[in-house]
Motif scaffolding. Structure first.
Motif, PDB file in Angstrom:
ATOM      1  N   LEU A 570       1.150   3.571   8.591  1.00  0.00           N
ATOM      2  CA  LEU A 570       0.503   2.525   7.790  1.00  0.00           C
ATOM      3  C   LEU A 570       1.489   1.471   7.301  1.00  0.00           C
ATOM      4  CD1 LEU A 570      -1.800   1.226   6.235  1.00  0.00           C
ATOM      5  CD2 LEU A 570      -1.520   2.975   4.459  1.00  0.00           C
ATOM      6  N   PRO A 571       2.582   1.840   6.621  1.00  0.00           N
ATOM      7  CA  PRO A 571       3.525   0.796   6.183  1.00  0.00           C
ATOM      8  C   PRO A 571       4.148   0.019   7.339  1.00  0.00           C
ATOM      9  CG  PRO A 571       4.394   2.991   5.717  1.00  0.00           C
ATOM     10  CD  PRO A 571       2.963   3.165   6.105  1.00  0.00           C
ATOM     11  N   ILE A 572       4.363   0.670   8.497  1.00  0.00           N
ATOM     12  CA  ILE A 572       4.915  -0.048   9.656  1.00  0.00           C
ATOM     13  C   ILE A 572       3.960  -1.164  10.073  1.00  0.00           C
ATOM     14  CG2 ILE A 572       5.456   0.119  12.115  1.00  0.00           C
ATOM     15  CD1 ILE A 572       6.506   2.953  11.557  1.00  0.00           C
ATOM     16  N   ASN A 573       2.684  -0.850  10.183  1.00  0.00           N
ATOM     17  CA  ASN A 573       1.705  -1.866  10.582  1.00  0.00           C
ATOM     18  C   ASN A 573       1.593  -2.985   9.541  1.00  0.00           C
ATOM     19  OD1 ASN A 573       0.033  -1.157  13.198  1.00  0.00           O
ATOM     20  ND2 ASN A 573       0.447   0.793  12.165  1.00  0.00           N
ATOM     21  N   TYR A 574       1.671  -2.607   8.268  1.00  0.00           N
ATOM     22  CA  TYR A 574       1.591  -3.627   7.213  1.00  0.00           C
ATOM     23  C   TYR A 574       2.802  -4.560   7.294  1.00  0.00           C
ATOM     24  CZ  TYR A 574       1.771  -5.828   2.633  1.00  0.00           C
ATOM     25  OH  TYR A 574       1.863  -6.747   1.629  1.00  0.00           O
ATOM     26  N   HIS A 575       3.987  -3.996   7.439  1.00  0.00           N
ATOM     27  CA  HIS A 575       5.194  -4.834   7.509  1.00  0.00           C
ATOM     28  C   HIS A 575       5.183  -5.711   8.766  1.00  0.00           C
ATOM     29  CE1 HIS A 575       7.207  -3.472   3.938  1.00  0.00           C
ATOM     30  NE2 HIS A 575       7.124  -2.195   4.301  1.00  0.00           N
ATOM     31  N   LEU A 576       4.667  -5.192   9.866  1.00  0.00           N
ATOM     32  CA  LEU A 576       4.567  -6.011  11.080  1.00  0.00           C
ATOM     33  C   LEU A 576       3.600  -7.176  10.864  1.00  0.00           C
ATOM     34  CD1 LEU A 576       4.633  -3.239  13.827  1.00  0.00           C
ATOM     35  CD2 LEU A 576       6.306  -5.077  13.541  1.00  0.00           C
ATOM     36  N   TYR A 577       2.516  -6.928  10.135  1.00  0.00           N
ATOM     37  CA  TYR A 577       1.579  -8.007   9.787  1.00  0.00           C
ATOM     38  C   TYR A 577       2.304  -9.101   8.992  1.00  0.00           C
ATOM     39  CZ  TYR A 577      -1.286 -10.047   6.036  1.00  0.00           C
ATOM     40  OH  TYR A 577      -1.814 -10.890   5.094  1.00  0.00           O
ATOM     41  N   LYS A 578       3.115  -8.703   7.998  1.00  0.00           N
ATOM     42  CA  LYS A 578       3.841  -9.675   7.175  1.00  0.00           C
ATOM     43  C   LYS A 578       4.935 -10.382   7.977  1.00  0.00           C
ATOM     44  CE  LYS A 578       3.609 -10.046   3.187  1.00  0.00           C
ATOM     45  NZ  LYS A 578       2.871 -11.054   2.379  1.00  0.00           N
ATOM     46  N   ILE A 579       5.615  -9.634   8.860  1.00  0.00           N
ATOM     47  CA  ILE A 579       6.703 -10.216   9.653  1.00  0.00           C
ATOM     48  C   ILE A 579       6.166 -11.270  10.613  1.00  0.00           C
ATOM     49  CG2 ILE A 579       8.372  -9.707  11.483  1.00  0.00           C
ATOM     50  CD1 ILE A 579       8.756  -6.941  10.048  1.00  0.00           C
ATOM     51  N   TYR A 580       5.135 -10.917  11.382  1.00  0.00           N
ATOM     52  CA  TYR A 580       4.609 -11.844  12.388  1.00  0.00           C
ATOM     53  C   TYR A 580       3.912 -13.045  11.748  1.00  0.00           C
ATOM     54  CZ  TYR A 580       5.745  -9.097  16.518  1.00  0.00           C
ATOM     55  OH  TYR A 580       6.423  -8.470  17.534  1.00  0.00           O
ATOM     56  N   VAL A 594      -5.397  -3.576  12.203  1.00  0.00           N
ATOM     57  CA  VAL A 594      -5.103  -2.145  12.229  1.00  0.00           C
ATOM     58  C   VAL A 594      -5.136  -1.574  10.817  1.00  0.00           C
ATOM     59  CG1 VAL A 594      -3.323  -0.407  12.716  1.00  0.00           C
ATOM     60  CG2 VAL A 594      -3.753  -2.253  14.350  1.00  0.00           C
ATOM     61  N   VAL A 595      -4.479  -2.282   9.869  1.00  0.00           N
ATOM     62  CA  VAL A 595      -4.414  -1.803   8.488  1.00  0.00           C
ATOM     63  C   VAL A 595      -5.806  -1.794   7.857  1.00  0.00           C
ATOM     64  CG1 VAL A 595      -3.491  -2.264   6.188  1.00  0.00           C
ATOM     65  CG2 VAL A 595      -2.032  -2.579   8.197  1.00  0.00           C
ATOM     66  N   VAL A 596      -6.535  -2.906   8.011  1.00  0.00           N
ATOM     67  CA  VAL A 596      -7.839  -3.051   7.352  1.00  0.00           C
ATOM     68  C   VAL A 596      -8.874  -2.106   7.967  1.00  0.00           C
ATOM     69  CG1 VAL A 596      -9.738  -4.650   6.906  1.00  0.00           C
ATOM     70  CG2 VAL A 596      -7.359  -5.406   6.634  1.00  0.00           C
ATOM     71  N   SER A 597      -8.844  -1.945   9.290  1.00  0.00           N
ATOM     72  CA  SER A 597      -9.850  -1.122   9.972  1.00  0.00           C
ATOM     73  C   SER A 597      -9.581   0.365   9.829  1.00  0.00           C
ATOM     74  CB  SER A 597      -9.904  -1.496  11.459  1.00  0.00           C
ATOM     75  OG  SER A 597     -10.221  -2.863  11.623  1.00  0.00           O
ATOM     76  N   ASN A 598      -8.333   0.765  10.028  1.00  0.00           N
ATOM     77  CA  ASN A 598      -8.009   2.195  10.042  1.00  0.00           C
ATOM     78  C   ASN A 598      -7.711   2.768   8.656  1.00  0.00           C
ATOM     79  OD1 ASN A 598      -8.273   1.824  12.763  1.00  0.00           O
ATOM     80  ND2 ASN A 598      -6.090   2.038  13.234  1.00  0.00           N
ATOM     81  N   TYR A 599      -7.320   1.902   7.714  1.00  0.00           N
ATOM     82  CA  TYR A 599      -6.947   2.381   6.378  1.00  0.00           C
ATOM     83  C   TYR A 599      -7.591   1.496   5.301  1.00  0.00           C
ATOM     84  CZ  TYR A 599      -3.328   4.437   9.366  1.00  0.00           C
ATOM     85  OH  TYR A 599      -2.673   5.085  10.365  1.00  0.00           O
ATOM     86  N   PRO A 600      -8.915   1.395   5.286  1.00  0.00           N
ATOM     87  CA  PRO A 600      -9.592   0.448   4.379  1.00  0.00           C
ATOM     88  C   PRO A 600      -9.393   0.759   2.901  1.00  0.00           C
ATOM     89  CG  PRO A 600     -11.178   1.911   5.419  1.00  0.00           C
ATOM     90  CD  PRO A 600      -9.874   2.165   6.096  1.00  0.00           C
ATOM     91  N   GLU A 601      -9.139   2.017   2.549  1.00  0.00           N
ATOM     92  CA  GLU A 601      -9.010   2.397   1.142  1.00  0.00           C
ATOM     93  C   GLU A 601      -7.555   2.339   0.654  1.00  0.00           C
ATOM     94  OE1 GLU A 601     -11.608   2.871  -0.778  1.00  0.00           O
ATOM     95  OE2 GLU A 601     -12.843   2.440   0.991  1.00  0.00           O
ATOM     96  N   SER A 602      -6.632   2.023   1.554  1.00  0.00           N
ATOM     97  CA  SER A 602      -5.215   2.023   1.163  1.00  0.00           C
ATOM     98  C   SER A 602      -4.883   0.801   0.320  1.00  0.00           C
ATOM     99  CB  SER A 602      -4.325   2.033   2.410  1.00  0.00           C
ATOM    100  OG  SER A 602      -4.455   0.802   3.097  1.00  0.00           O
ATOM    101  N   ARG A 603      -3.778   0.935  -0.442  1.00  0.00           N
ATOM    102  CA  ARG A 603      -3.337  -0.200  -1.246  1.00  0.00           C
ATOM    103  C   ARG A 603      -2.925  -1.373  -0.352  1.00  0.00           C
ATOM    104  NH1 ARG A 603      -2.432  -1.937  -5.814  1.00  0.00           N
ATOM    105  NH2 ARG A 603      -3.285  -0.038  -6.701  1.00  0.00           N
ATOM    106  N   TYR A 604      -2.373  -1.089   0.815  1.00  0.00           N
ATOM    107  CA  TYR A 604      -1.980  -2.163   1.735  1.00  0.00           C
ATOM    108  C   TYR A 604      -3.207  -2.987   2.129  1.00  0.00           C
ATOM    109  CZ  TYR A 604       2.480   0.296   2.246  1.00  0.00           C
ATOM    110  OH  TYR A 604       3.697   0.886   2.004  1.00  0.00           O
ATOM    111  N   ALA A 605      -4.317  -2.308   2.418  1.00  0.00           N
ATOM    112  CA  ALA A 605      -5.537  -3.020   2.804  1.00  0.00           C
ATOM    113  C   ALA A 605      -6.047  -3.877   1.653  1.00  0.00           C
ATOM    114  CB  ALA A 605      -6.602  -2.026   3.238  1.00  0.00           C
ATOM    115  N   LYS A 606      -5.980  -3.335   0.435  1.00  0.00           N
ATOM    116  CA  LYS A 606      -6.439  -4.098  -0.727  1.00  0.00           C
ATOM    117  C   LYS A 606      -5.580  -5.335  -0.954  1.00  0.00           C
ATOM    118  CE  LYS A 606      -8.388  -0.053  -3.038  1.00  0.00           C
ATOM    119  NZ  LYS A 606      -8.268   0.887  -4.181  1.00  0.00           N
ATOM    120  N   ILE A 607      -4.275  -5.205  -0.714  1.00  0.00           N
ATOM    121  CA  ILE A 607      -3.387  -6.362  -0.857  1.00  0.00           C
ATOM    122  C   ILE A 607      -3.756  -7.442   0.159  1.00  0.00           C
ATOM    123  CG2 ILE A 607      -0.999  -7.136  -0.569  1.00  0.00           C
ATOM    124  CD1 ILE A 607      -0.112  -4.428  -1.684  1.00  0.00           C
ATOM    125  N   ILE A 608      -4.050  -7.023   1.404  1.00  0.00           N
ATOM    126  CA  ILE A 608      -4.394  -7.988   2.452  1.00  0.00           C
ATOM    127  C   ILE A 608      -5.742  -8.651   2.160  1.00  0.00           C
ATOM    128  CG2 ILE A 608      -5.010  -8.218   4.888  1.00  0.00           C
ATOM    129  CD1 ILE A 608      -2.990  -5.969   5.474  1.00  0.00           C
TER     130      ILE A 608
END
Length: 715
Positions: A570-580, A594-608
């Motif tokens: 999860l954090p790898i995909n989030y950081h790749l989203y921010k990097i690209y 990937v983050v929003v679809s596979n991990y909708p309840e995560s804090r990363y998804a809420k930030i996005i």
């Protein structure tokens, strides 16, 4: 008779001693052309303030040794005093010997260069008070003003010189000296415009080629400091075309003109100039600086390879200056840093730190901080490469492993055989110990007959030693290869260093290499974990510290191909989203989905999904003030209110430096309100999201201690 004996005997000998000492003082003075030159080349030692008032205190040179020139000035002073005492003819309040005023002037000048300025001023004042009709009055006024500047009485010096320069019949030599001294006074008062005005006047009425060259060079430097580059170039070019200028000023005028180089200048002309200067045998003392500035011009014009070659030649220049070596190492390091070759860059920065004599200089302190920021990336890169290689070899079938290592053994045998042949050929040209009575053999660059006097033979020996033993510190038990300097910045980096216990005596044995390949699952899992952790940290470091987004993306995407543990995906995909998001919107959206679809309840998804709307805030609503307010709620055990404020602050200040602190505080709030599992999950989020911050490292320590305590309680 007294006048004749004074002039051609005592004063003559005193003047000869003074002239010789003055010439020696000028020749020994080493200008620092990297800084603004002093108008008068006289080094005043801060430690020797007693010299100003104590006639018996000798001046010291840069190394603290008594200057040999002091003897010449002391002799000149002795002769001046002897002339005054033995040949003075003060009859009815009037001096009858016309040479005594010259003796007092010589006395004052000798004391001035002995850096005893108060006694020197007394001598000049005596001349002006008692010999008002003499022809040395104007010259004495200039020396009086010079001494006043050294005694930090610039206003009186300026007043004296303004009165003097009103005389339109002054000799040109005194006009030049007067304006030069005025420039010294205004430089002490930081009046740059007036410094320029009087140096210009000194150049206009110049008689002394040395002082004119110096004044032209300083004008070029001053205009550059004032960002008036065209005027700076004009004065450097005037000096370049001044045929009577000493060589050091002409060469440094070319160098400092190159410091003003821009893309608007003719690159071909500059390179042609430097090639011509380098070919001139008279310029050998300046080769390190010439190659360095030629390398700078080449590298600025995308000729990086040629620039690096020039920098290497600068480092190899005979009698190169240490400070110039520092600048050259820094230039090479910066090139590799820009190419993201951080290990090489770090090695060159280490060279600077190792040779510098002024570790408190601002430039060195900044470089040390930059080098420290590279420590982690160098460690992680080394670990990633090493463990990658181990895992690749471990995954090969045994036949492939044997073939790989047999090829490696064959290659090192060839290299060692060639080195051995070269060493034998070199030894054949010698006869053992040679003629020990011939001292010249010891210093010959082509080598003497004794093994260590022959650079070629000794060089082969060093290569053979390094090939067999590697780089070893000069210490006891140097054969123990496991001895290795380890950085102990954090527990994490300590774990990354693997001791090299390779037995060099078995470097040709295939079975020895095969036996070193790890086969246990626990060992391979440990190597894999460290490799994956290194790739993850490299991605975050390249992203956050160095803003090297393509490198960061490459490391994290490669990590995804290794099937890392679930908590990293999860954090790898989030950081790749921010990097690209910085350079490739399509890929950024891919990882966002990937983050929003596979991990909708995560804090990363809420930030996005709930991007922060940054609001303007005053001091009362600053991130730090908000944090302090939340912490007060936490400290007074108002946990619900603290949690609500933390959520709002995180949403409001996203991507602000305060976020890691807020997240760590939130973890502690969760510990108090929900329990240990929520606490661990929140700590993991902080550790993975902000691994290079103090809060991230603190979260790792808490997690390690938490797991350790849990294990101990379970036992």
């Amino acid at each position: 008779m007294h006048a004749l004996s004074t002039k051609y005997n005592v004063l003559y000998n005193g003047q000869v001693a003074y002239d010789q000492a003055k010439l020696q003082l000028d020749d020994k003075y080493a200008d620092n052309f990297w800084e603004l030159l002093p108008i008068e080349p006289l080094k005043i030692e801060e430690d020797d303030k007693a010299i100003l008032i104590n006639p018996s205190s000798p001046p010291k040179d840069n190394n603290g040794d008594t200057e040999s020139t002091a003897t010449g000035f002391e002799r000149a002073e002795e002769k001046a005093v002897k002339a005054i005492q033995k040949h003075g003819m003060d009859i009815k309040g009037k001096e009858r010997n016309r040479q005594i005023d010259d003796a007092y002037l010589l006395l004052g000048k000798s004391r001035y260069y002995s850096q005893r300025f108060v006694p020197a001023l007394e001598a000049f004042n005596f001349v002006l008070e008692n010999y008002t009709e003499n022809d040395l009055k104007d010259q004495t006024r200039v020396w009086q003003a010079k001494t006043l500047v050294r005694l930090q009485n610039e206003e009186l010096a300026i007043e004296t010189l303004q009165y003097l320069l009103k005389n339109l019949n002054l000799p040109l030599e005194l006009v030049e000296d007067g304006h030069t001294t005025m420039a010294m006074a205004y430089q002490a008062l930081d009046s740059t415009d007036l410094v320029i005005k009087h140096l210009d006047s000194a150049v206009l009425f110049s008689v002394d080629p040395k002082q004119k060259s110096r004044n032209l060079f300083i004008l070029g430097q001053v205009y550059r400091n004032e960002q008036k580059i065209d005027s700076s170039n004009l004065y450097f070019e005037k000096l370049m075309n001044f045929n009577k200028a000493p060589l050091r000023y002409q060469v440094h005028a070319q160098i400092d003109r190159a410091k003003n180089y821009t893309k608007e200048d003719s690159t071909a002309l500059f390179l042609a100039r430097f090639k011509k200067l380098i070919k001139n045998r008279d310029n050998r003392p300046f080769l390190d600086e010439l190659y360095y500035h030629k390398g700078l011009i080449e590298s600025q014009n995308d000729s990086i390879k040629i620039g690096l070659e020039d920098f290497e030649k600068s480092l190899r220049a005979v009698n190169g200056i240490e400070y110039q070596k520092e600048l050259t190492y820094e230039a090479i390091g910066n090139i590799y840093f820009d190419k993201a070759k951080f290990e090489l860059a770090g090695a060159y920065y280490d060279s600077i730190i190792g040779i510098t004599k002024n570790k408190n200089e601002k430039r060195i302190r900044r470089l040390v901080r930059k080098r420290e920021s590279l420590e982690e990336v160098i460690t992680y890169e080394a670990l990633a490469n090493t463990n990658d290689s181990i895992l690749k070899i471990a995954a090969l079938p045994k036949a492939a492993q044997e073939a790989f290592y047999q090829g490696y053994i064959d290659s090192i045998k060839k290299v060692d055989e060639l080195a051995k042949i070269k060493l034998e050929n070199a030894l054949e040209s010698t006869t053992g110990f040679g003629n020990l009575s011939d001292d010249s053999s010891k210093s010959s660059s082509k080598g003497g007959k004794f093994y260590f006097y022959n650079n070629n033979v000794a060089g082969f020996g060093k290569q053979e030693f390094k090939r067999s033993w590697g780089n070893r510190a000069l210490e006891d038990n140097w054969r123990i290869s496991a001895k290795k300097a380890i950085s102990d910045n954090t527990k994490k980096t300590d774990l990354l260093v693997v001791e090299d216990n390779f037995d060099t005596s078995k470097k040709y044995e295939l079975d020895y290499y095969i036996s070193r390949i790890p086969t246990k699952k626990s060992d391979l899992d440990s190597i894999t974990y460290l490799r994956n952790d290194a790739y993850y940290n490299l991605g975050i470091i390249y992203k956050e510290q160095f803003k090297e987004y393509p490198l960061a993306a490459e490391r994290l995407e490669k990590l995804l191909t290794f099937n890392p543990v679930e908590k990293l995906i999860l954090p790898i995909n989030y950081h790749l989203y921010k990097i690209y998001a910085n350079f490739d919107e399509t890929k950024s959206n891919k990882y966002k989905n990937v983050v929003v679809s596979n991990y909708p309840e995560s804090r990363y998804a809420k930030i996005i999904l709930n991007p922060e709307k940054i609001l303007a805030y005053d001091d009362a609503n600053s991130p730090e003030a908000i944090y302090n307010d939340i912490y007060c709620n936490y400290d007074f055990q108002h946990y619900v209110e603290a949690y609500q404020k933390t959520e709002k602050a995180i949403e409001r200040f996203k991507d602000e430096p305060i976020i890691p602190k807020l997240e760590l505080l939130k973890a502690h709030i969760l510990m108090k309100t929900i329990g240990a599992e929520a606490f661990k999950e929140a700590l993991s989020f902080v550790a993975l999201s902000y691994p290079n911050t103090e809060e991230g490292k603190r979260a790792v320590e808490i997690l390690e201690n938490f797991d350790s305590d849990s294990a101990n309680s379970g036992q």
